[in-house]
Design an enzyme around this catalytic site. Structure first.
Site, PDB file in Angstrom:
ATOM      1  N   CYS A  72     -73.852 -41.735 -74.562  1.00 50.96           N
ATOM      2  CA  CYS A  72     -73.916 -42.945 -73.752  1.00 50.96           C
ATOM      3  C   CYS A  72     -73.435 -42.764 -72.317  1.00 50.96           C
ATOM      4  O   CYS A  72     -72.680 -41.848 -72.016  1.00 50.96           O
ATOM      5  CB  CYS A  72     -73.029 -44.036 -74.358  1.00 50.96           C
ATOM      6  N   GLY A  98     -78.222 -40.772 -71.892  1.00 49.18           N
ATOM      7  CA  GLY A  98     -78.798 -41.443 -73.047  1.00 49.18           C
ATOM      8  C   GLY A  98     -80.143 -42.030 -72.683  1.00 49.18           C
ATOM      9  O   GLY A  98     -80.268 -42.706 -71.662  1.00 49.18           O
ATOM     10  N   ASN A 172     -68.802 -45.721 -74.443  1.00 52.65           N
ATOM     11  CA  ASN A 172     -69.260 -44.344 -74.559  1.00 52.65           C
ATOM     12  C   ASN A 172     -68.208 -43.577 -75.360  1.00 52.65           C
ATOM     13  O   ASN A 172     -67.039 -43.592 -75.010  1.00 52.65           O
ATOM     14  CB  ASN A 172     -69.407 -43.756 -73.144  1.00 52.65           C
ATOM     15  N   GLY A 173     -68.659 -42.932 -76.437  1.00 49.37           N
ATOM     16  CA  GLY A 173     -67.716 -42.142 -77.233  1.00 49.37           C
ATOM     17  C   GLY A 173     -67.835 -42.465 -78.702  1.00 49.37           C
ATOM     18  O   GLY A 173     -68.748 -43.176 -79.121  1.00 49.37           O
ATOM     19  N   TYR A 317     -72.143 -28.853 -69.566  1.00 49.66           N
ATOM     20  CA  TYR A 317     -73.537 -29.234 -69.747  1.00 49.66           C
ATOM     21  C   TYR A 317     -73.863 -30.698 -69.454  1.00 49.66           C
ATOM     22  O   TYR A 317     -74.839 -30.991 -68.766  1.00 49.66           O
ATOM     23  CB  TYR A 317     -73.959 -28.895 -71.182  1.00 49.66           C
ATOM     24  N   CYS A 509     -60.255 -30.972 -74.338  1.00 52.07           N
ATOM     25  CA  CYS A 509     -60.675 -30.766 -75.724  1.00 52.07           C
ATOM     26  C   CYS A 509     -61.622 -29.569 -75.721  1.00 52.07           C
ATOM     27  O   CYS A 509     -62.561 -29.509 -74.921  1.00 52.07           O
ATOM     28  CB  CYS A 509     -61.415 -31.991 -76.250  1.00 52.07           C
TER      29      CYS A 509
HETATM   30 FE1  SF4 Z   1     -66.797 -32.776 -78.558  1.00 49.44          FE
HETATM   31 FE2  SF4 Z   1     -64.437 -31.749 -77.762  1.00 49.44          FE
HETATM   32 FE3  SF4 Z   1     -66.636 -30.212 -77.837  1.00 49.44          FE
HETATM   33 FE4  SF4 Z   1     -66.439 -32.146 -76.027  1.00 49.44          FE
HETATM   34  S1  SF4 Z   1     -65.176 -30.313 -76.169  1.00 49.44           S
HETATM   35  S2  SF4 Z   1     -68.255 -31.655 -77.249  1.00 49.44           S
HETATM   36  S3  SF4 Z   1     -65.309 -33.719 -77.156  1.00 49.44           S
HETATM   37  S4  SF4 Z   1     -65.582 -31.173 -79.606  1.00 49.44           S
END
Ligand code: SF4
Length: 536
Positions: A72, A98, A172-173, A317, A509
């Site tokens: 999104c 999206g 979004n999420g 990306y 992450c």
């Molecule tokens: Fe999903 Fe974390 Fe990978 Fe981003 S870095 S695509 S939030 S697992």
């Protein structure tokens, strides 16, 4: 060419969330005529215009190796006489996030309208449709989803009449504690109309015991876990919030108005601000709830002390290179990824060639660092539409050839370094390597500007199941043999983090590269059945 509305409209009038015998509903969903529009025309040409995400993904839909997809993009506008058209422009710039559905809700102080439909932003929001959306406030949403009817029902913004008043919400999420919350809310009398995470949030707002709306929103957000960048609107206020870990980007901008209060805008990416002629002001901070009223902007923290874990794949990306997310230009991150890749896994060669379009910026960095000339040795056909290849399996097998074509006189007799941003299943990479070799390349060395993708995402990215991720089940040497490259190397995790941080002190992450998730994903089966299967 876009031919317009198919004439097929879905009409849903007031749906109450009350169960038989239950007290008055805490929240009821209104989707009034003719607010949901369904388009039958294919979106190929509009998709192709945007390059990497659209043409590539849609072209390969149902085929072997699609790119990962974002779910999104959101925008919000406060204090503009034609807020709907501003939201439209913002969504247009965010179309890469999206392409299945889009919606805009507007408010004028006394009423709140909402129109959404299946298709691209430009297909749904003609002048005629935008004219129906009056008001100086707006929120908008563009969405990718996987299924037909549920996609329409789950299109956003969602408009809800609740005990706290009329609310429109878009997000979004992905939340990761859906099941627990949903069960609890159902015990309290809630009846869910959609499977959208947004509905969980508004049900929590409606059921909150907090005395004011802003307290109820803060209360609601503090109960949900996972990834969410949210925009919300009442008849006279706009809200924006990010989850405490700041998974997804959300920025605030300002359109100066010499004759009155400035227009305040929010968008998933700053590239939307350019079309709006808005000035980037700042990111909405992780754990922050921002409220905009006619009196100005106020902010509060609804959560503190949770470490940041912004999605690093946004830099690899998803986000557009002309966006600044997590305080860092995406273009700069990608160029640094390429430079770092060259330092980590240089190889003697004659040319650096990107897999267009998403590998271009990293390839520029790789070439600059290595001193090896950069050339467009593969040309993307931006006019290949999804409808062209969908009908026949026989045609699908030629998907990569339809999409990419080698520049034979550049590749012939040369040692080529191919730069791409990811390998998901490996089948597309193999076809590209074969294509370059069959065009006469003497050697083909594939370099990937991120680490191997080994684990699914639970935070709003549509990931294949673990069993389908080639790097989850094979060594790099096995992948190299499968894709038939002379050599294969990925960017290290440390190198990626360094490239994306740029001294900003961001924490990311990186779970799809490590399998180490920053949240407790207790309700995996509610989030992504394929992923749940993968971790059993
Ligand atoms: Fe999903 Fe974390 Fe990978 Fe981003 S870095 S695509 S939030 S697992």
């Amino acid at each position: 060419m876009i031919e317009g509305v198919s004439g097929e409209e879905t009409r849903i009038t007031q749906i109450s969330n009350a169960r038989p015998g239950s007290p008055l509903p805490a929240a009821s969903f209104e989707v009034e005529e003719p607010q949901i529009l369904r388009f039958s025309t294919p979106a190929s040409e509009e998709c192709a215009r945007w390059g990497p995400r659209f043409a590539q993904d849609d072209n390969l839909r149902g085929a072997e190796d699609p790119k990962l997809r974002e779910h999104c993009g959101v925008v919000a506008i406060h204090g503009h006489p034609d807020a709907a058209r501003q939201a439209y422009l913002g969504l247009y710039a965010l179309q890469h996030r999206g392409q299945e559905s889009a919606g805009i809700a507007t408010a004028n102080g006394s009423s709140l309208s909402n129109i959404k439909g299946m298709g691209l932003v430009s297909e749904i929001f003609t002048d005629e449709v935008l004219d129906k959306l009056k008001g100086d406030m707006a929120i908008g949403h563009t969405r990718y989803s996987t299924t037909g009817d549920s996609a329409l029902l789950n299109a956003q913004p969602i408009r809800v009449e609740s005990t706290k008043g009329l609310i429109a919400i878009a997000h979004n999420g992905n939340l990761v504690n859906l099941g627990n919350l949903r069960a609890r809310l159902e015990r309290e009398g809630a009846f869910f109309q959609t499977t959208s995470d947004s509905e969980i949030i508004v049900q929590l707002i409606a059921h909150s015991r907090a005395g004011t709306l802003v307290d109820a929103i803060a209360d609601s957000l503090s109960q949900v876990d996972g990834a969410f960048s949210i925009v919300m609107m009442t008849r006279d206020r706009v809200f924006a919030a990010r989850d405490p870990r700041g998974f997804r980007p959300l920025s605030m901008g300002r359109i100066p108005n010499p004759d009155g209060p400035d227009t305040i805008v929010f968008a998933s990416e700053t590239c939307a601000f350019d079309l709006l002629r808005a000035r980037f002001e700042r990111d909405v901070e992780p754990g922050e709830l921002v409220m905009v009223t006619s009196d100005g902007v106020t902010s509060r923290r609804y959560s503190t002390g949770i470490p940041q874990s912004s999605c690093i794949f946004e830099h690899v990306y998803f986000a557009r290179p002309d966006s600044k997310i997590f305080n860092r230009w995406v273009q700069e991150s990608r160029e640094q990824m390429g430079r770092q890749l060259a330092r980590e896994s240089g190889v003697p060669a004659d040319l650096v060639v990107p897999v267009p379009d998403s590998g271009v910026t990293a390839a520029i960095g790789y070439a600059a660092e290595s001193g090896i000339p950069f050339r467009f040795g593969l040309i993307r056909n931006h006019y290949v539409g999804r409808t062209f290849i969908e009908p026949e399996q026989r045609v699908r097998d030629f998907g990569v050839k339809l999409k990419l074509n080698p520049v034979r006189n550049l590749l012939e007799g040369r040692r080529i370094i191919l730069i791409d941003d990811s390998i998901i299943r490996g089948t597309t990479s193999r076809k590209i390597v074969r294509m370059v070799r069959s065009a006469g390349a003497k050697e083909v060395h594939l370099r990937i500007s991120c680490p191997p993708t080994i684990s699914p995402c639970y935070y709003g990215v549509d990931t294949p199941r673990k069993s389908e991720l080639i790097a989850a089940n094979n060594s790099i040497e096995e992948i190299r043999r499968f894709i038939e490259a002379d050599s294969l190397a990925y960017l290290s995790l440390e190198g990626l983090e360094k490239a994306c941080d740029g001294g900003e002190g961001n924490r990311f992450c990186v779970a799809c590269y490590t399998g180490d998730y920053p949240t407790h994903w207790v309700d995996v089966e509610d989030i992504l059945p394929a992923a749940a299967e993968a971790v059993r």
